[in-house]
Enzyme design. Structure first.
Site, PDB file in Angstrom:
ATOM      1  N   HIS A 130       3.808  -1.168   3.767  1.00  0.00           N
ATOM      2  CA  HIS A 130       3.162   0.123   3.531  1.00  0.00           C
ATOM      3  C   HIS A 130       4.253   1.176   3.314  1.00  0.00           C
ATOM      4  O   HIS A 130       5.107   1.378   4.186  1.00  0.00           O
ATOM      5  CB  HIS A 130       2.296   0.518   4.728  1.00  0.00           C
ATOM      6  CG  HIS A 130       1.553   1.805   4.549  1.00  0.00           C
ATOM      7  ND1 HIS A 130       0.404   1.906   3.798  1.00  0.00           N
ATOM      8  CD2 HIS A 130       1.809   3.064   5.016  1.00  0.00           C
ATOM      9  CE1 HIS A 130      -0.028   3.150   3.825  1.00  0.00           C
ATOM     10  NE2 HIS A 130       0.815   3.876   4.548  1.00  0.00           N
ATOM     11  N   GLU A 149       1.168   5.609   0.763  1.00  0.00           N
ATOM     12  CA  GLU A 149       0.607   6.812   1.365  1.00  0.00           C
ATOM     13  C   GLU A 149       0.999   8.032   0.548  1.00  0.00           C
ATOM     14  O   GLU A 149       2.156   8.217   0.202  1.00  0.00           O
ATOM     15  CB  GLU A 149       1.110   6.975   2.797  1.00  0.00           C
ATOM     16  CG  GLU A 149       0.581   8.241   3.480  1.00  0.00           C
ATOM     17  CD  GLU A 149       1.144   8.434   4.866  1.00  0.00           C
ATOM     18  OE1 GLU A 149       0.750   7.667   5.763  1.00  0.00           O
ATOM     19  OE2 GLU A 149       1.998   9.327   5.055  1.00  0.00           O
ATOM     20  N   SER A 159       0.860  -1.176   0.000  1.00  0.00           N
ATOM     21  CA  SER A 159       0.000   0.000   0.000  1.00  0.00           C
ATOM     22  C   SER A 159       0.897   1.226   0.000  1.00  0.00           C
ATOM     23  O   SER A 159       2.074   1.145   0.359  1.00  0.00           O
ATOM     24  CB  SER A 159      -0.951   0.001   1.204  1.00  0.00           C
ATOM     25  OG  SER A 159      -0.244  -0.186   2.420  1.00  0.00           O
ATOM     26  N   PHE A 161      12.525  14.188  10.689  1.00  0.00           N
ATOM     27  CA  PHE A 161      11.348  13.353  10.925  1.00  0.00           C
ATOM     28  C   PHE A 161      11.611  12.363  12.060  1.00  0.00           C
ATOM     29  O   PHE A 161      10.787  12.173  12.959  1.00  0.00           O
ATOM     30  CB  PHE A 161      11.000  12.555   9.666  1.00  0.00           C
ATOM     31  CG  PHE A 161      10.349  13.354   8.575  1.00  0.00           C
ATOM     32  CD1 PHE A 161       9.808  14.596   8.820  1.00  0.00           C
ATOM     33  CD2 PHE A 161      10.278  12.852   7.287  1.00  0.00           C
ATOM     34  CE1 PHE A 161       9.210  15.338   7.818  1.00  0.00           C
ATOM     35  CE2 PHE A 161       9.689  13.575   6.265  1.00  0.00           C
ATOM     36  CZ  PHE A 161       9.145  14.815   6.533  1.00  0.00           C
ATOM     37  N   ASP A 207      -1.368  15.345  14.960  1.00  0.00           N
ATOM     38  CA  ASP A 207      -0.388  16.245  15.567  1.00  0.00           C
ATOM     39  C   ASP A 207      -1.034  17.591  15.841  1.00  0.00           C
ATOM     40  O   ASP A 207      -1.739  18.134  14.981  1.00  0.00           O
ATOM     41  CB  ASP A 207       0.816  16.438  14.633  1.00  0.00           C
ATOM     42  CG  ASP A 207       1.575  15.147  14.399  1.00  0.00           C
ATOM     43  OD1 ASP A 207       1.666  14.342  15.346  1.00  0.00           O
ATOM     44  OD2 ASP A 207       2.072  14.945  13.274  1.00  0.00           O
TER      45      ASP A 207
END
Length: 287
Positions: free
Chosen positions: A258, A9, A7, A209, A101
């Protein structure tokens, strides 16, 4: 090793140029027949309308199954569930439910007045409405967690509230995920936990990140990127690193991967090819 399902994103575009980039991303990765694709939701709900538009466009112009991210930051229960209802009306029944967030400078998450207290309550409300709910998981402690077990307990609470599957935050070593998977099994979690893979497209950005979400960077990886003196070298290193990570996971029984694409699909494409996934031709929506 079996061929995995995958998958991807995406995040919603904020400019016309970014819209073209998103569509390029869809065209590059759709031939790998993803089980689903998801579209993110900005901090504090800042991309609410853009997310809906991106989900609707992908869903109506391709045969991809689309999941919409939804958070409960800075919104009442009624407002949040109204957004969910609008997705259902558009034919989208899969939601990635996240606490979200808080806006920058807000000092941390505080439930909105008449809002959901967090992802567990949001998951339960969406499941009660009949949505297929995916939630987040942290193989390394969430910055707000008091200890690693708290992350597992919180994940179990989300599954108990009706979640179908979880996607992890990104990580760089297979043992990080495997230990977490074992700990979840020991806690009685039987639902699928999908490892989140983040191809390293921008080393400086990835370091930021990782720092924000508590993901450890192995020294050997940091040293390797420190010596990658061209973008081409860095890209080759990124593909090699992520492919090896994925290969190790697949050899340990992982069946689904993913990918966080950051709307830059080339690295994810090359990793999928390295894992033996064969692109298919079809992209257009079948009438």
């Amino acid at each position: 090793m079996t061929t995995p399902s995958v998958s991807f994103e995406f995040f919603p575009p904020k400019t016309l140029q970014a819209s073209f980039r998103l569509w390029d991303c869809v065209q590059v990765l759709a031939p790998f027949a993803p089980e689903f694709v998801s579209v993110t939701y900005g901090a504090g709900g800042t991309t609410r309308k853009l997310t809906h538009e991106a989900v609707d466009t992908i869903g109506t112009t391709t045969d991809l199954k689309v999941a919409a991210h939804l958070t409960c930051v800075d919104a009442t229960r009624e407002e949040t569930l109204s957004i969910a209802d609008s997705y259902k009306a558009a034919g989208v029944n899969h939601i990635v439910a996240l606490r979200g967030d808080p806006p920058k400078g807000s000092g941390g998450f505080t439930p909105a007045k008449d809002g959901f207290s967090g992802s567990v309550e949001l998951t339960r409300a969406l499941a009660d409405k009949g949505f297929d709910v995916t939630v987040g998981a942290y193989p390394e402690p969430h910055p707000d967690a008091t200890n690693p077990q708290a992350c597992i307990d919180h994940l179990k609470a989300k599954f108990d509230a009706g979640a179908t599957r979880a996607i992890t935050q990104f990580f760089f070593e297979p043992d990080t995920f495997l230990r977490f998977r074992d700990a979840c099994a020991d806690a009685g979690i039987t639902a699928p936990i999908l490892p989140g893979i983040l191809p390293i497209e921008n080393w400086k950005g990835i370091q930021k990140f990782a720092s924000n979400c508590g993901a450890a960077i192995p020294k050997v990886l940091a040293d390797a990127f420190a010596h990658a003196d061209t973008q081409e070298t860095a890209d080759l290193l990124a593909v090699a690193q992520a492919s090896e990570l994925c290969d190790d996971l697949l050899n340990e029984g992982v069946e689904h991967l993913h990918f966080y694409t950051l709307n830059k699909p080339e690295l994810s494409r090359d990793i999928c090819r390295a894992l033996g996934l064969t692109p298919q031709v079809r992209l257009e929506k079948v009438a």
